[in-house]
Enzyme design. Sequence first.
Site, PDB file in Angstrom:
ATOM      1  N   VAL A 119       0.973  -1.117   0.041  1.00  0.00           N
ATOM      2  CA  VAL A 119       0.078   0.182   0.147  1.00  0.00           C
ATOM      3  C   VAL A 119       0.963   1.169  -0.049  1.00  0.00           C
ATOM      4  O   VAL A 119       1.518   1.395   0.932  1.00  0.00           O
ATOM      5  CB  VAL A 119      -0.799   0.002   1.167  1.00  0.00           C
ATOM      6  CG1 VAL A 119      -1.704   1.210   1.253  1.00  0.00           C
ATOM      7  CG2 VAL A 119      -1.651  -1.267   1.245  1.00  0.00           C
ATOM      8  N   PRO A 120       1.140   1.958  -1.114  1.00  0.00           N
ATOM      9  CA  PRO A 120       2.177   2.674  -1.396  1.00  0.00           C
ATOM     10  C   PRO A 120       2.163   4.160  -0.563  1.00  0.00           C
ATOM     11  O   PRO A 120       2.004   5.284  -1.203  1.00  0.00           O
ATOM     12  CB  PRO A 120       2.100   2.863  -3.084  1.00  0.00           C
ATOM     13  CG  PRO A 120       0.783   2.686  -3.207  1.00  0.00           C
ATOM     14  CD  PRO A 120       0.269   1.818  -2.373  1.00  0.00           C
ATOM     15  N   CYS A 121       2.318   4.162   0.733  1.00  0.00           N
ATOM     16  CA  CYS A 121       2.360   5.507   1.397  1.00  0.00           C
ATOM     17  C   CYS A 121       3.497   6.265   1.262  1.00  0.00           C
ATOM     18  O   CYS A 121       3.798   7.368   1.351  1.00  0.00           O
ATOM     19  CB  CYS A 121       2.125   5.265   2.780  1.00  0.00           C
ATOM     20  SG  CYS A 121       3.363   4.234   3.504  1.00  0.00           S
ATOM     21  N   HIS A 122       4.673   5.426   0.317  1.00  0.00           N
ATOM     22  CA  HIS A 122       5.806   6.109   0.061  1.00  0.00           C
ATOM     23  C   HIS A 122       5.677   7.253  -0.951  1.00  0.00           C
ATOM     24  O   HIS A 122       6.506   8.022  -1.240  1.00  0.00           O
ATOM     25  CB  HIS A 122       6.988   5.390  -0.271  1.00  0.00           C
ATOM     26  CG  HIS A 122       6.696   4.345  -1.346  1.00  0.00           C
ATOM     27  ND1 HIS A 122       5.882   3.153  -1.205  1.00  0.00           N
ATOM     28  CD2 HIS A 122       6.868   4.607  -2.700  1.00  0.00           C
ATOM     29  CE1 HIS A 122       5.675   2.417  -2.590  1.00  0.00           C
ATOM     30  NE2 HIS A 122       6.332   3.441  -3.390  1.00  0.00           N
TER      31      HIS A 122
END
Lengths: 168, 213
Positions: free
Chosen positions: B173-176
Amino acid sequence: MMNTLGPFEHCVQQYGATVLRVCRAALGPNADAEDAWSETFLSALRSWPTMPEDTNVEAWLVRIAKNKTFDIIRTRGRRAIPTDRLPELSAGLDDAGLPDLTVWQLVAQLPERQRLAVAYHYLGGLPHTETAAVIGSTPEAVRRASADGIKTLRRRMKRSTSWEQPDE
Amino acid sequence: MSNQTSPRPAAVDIQFPIEPGVLELLHARLVASAADSGTLDIVYRTVDSPIGKLLLAKTDRGLLRVAYEREGFDTVLEKLSARVSPRILHSPSHLDDVASQLEEYFAGHRHRFELQLDQRLSAGFRHQVQQYLPRIDYGFTRSYKQVAEAVGNPTAVRAVGTACATNPLPIVVPCHRVLRSDGTLGGYVGGLDAKSTLLTLEHAVRATPAGGA
């Protein structure tokens, strides 16, 4: 869900070896001992989430293992399977630096009462009184059976470096 | 009856040795029969990656947790044990699919994860934000403010930051891909080096303050 004892994996890592020693000493170094090990941990896993935080996990596991192994011994008795069907002991010991497994064959050749006293009390750490209740004996007799069993092992293992030092 | 075991001689370990590999084999059998009998709730493994070792944990619903080493793997497992279930065993093979998708991602060959996710560790607004994050495509970024707007709560910029910081499934889950409005990195659960490594890997075009949400 309220957790008390933490991830079960830690329990297997920490006590897997002790439980296997108890099972092997009681049943011999064979598939029965491995089955008893599996049943012990499977049964422990089932109850794990509801065990109170102050459980002495090792004692609890050894008790489960004691029940599983004792069940197998009783079943064997009914089926009249000889318990001395183990490979013959070889005299050569530990020359390749590998663990010396001869001791398990020697344990299997001990009289049943000594074997179980070694399994549940000496290796599993169950008190004399509790071991006595299982194998139908007195605490004093368990203490003696365990000491006699270890003395026999020490005598027969004297060529192995791991048994050189007196440990008590 | 006493709850204590009596002390055992220290020499027991070497006097009654167990040959190498036996406990590992028994462990693998235990995992298999526990899974068969429905008494196994969480499986986990670790994998190596260009941004350090990662812990992966999974339930029968899907991937539950991805954790960085700096979070402390033992701490993470203890928390999963308390929040989800203590019936936890180490089982690399159960996580082969996740491990290979991550490997493809780090090799630059995978731009989207195809994995079932178990999102029970997220709730409320955080869950809403974490649900939105996979809509930011590989190679793109958004600002915290843009994400707040996208989930219909434009003033909740700080809460979006918290949702990203508490993402239980980083990387997947690409919170970056969420940055400050000025293009600086903001924070990251895996550390800022990890965040910028991921963005570099993705050849991310940093969002301009005016970039569309």
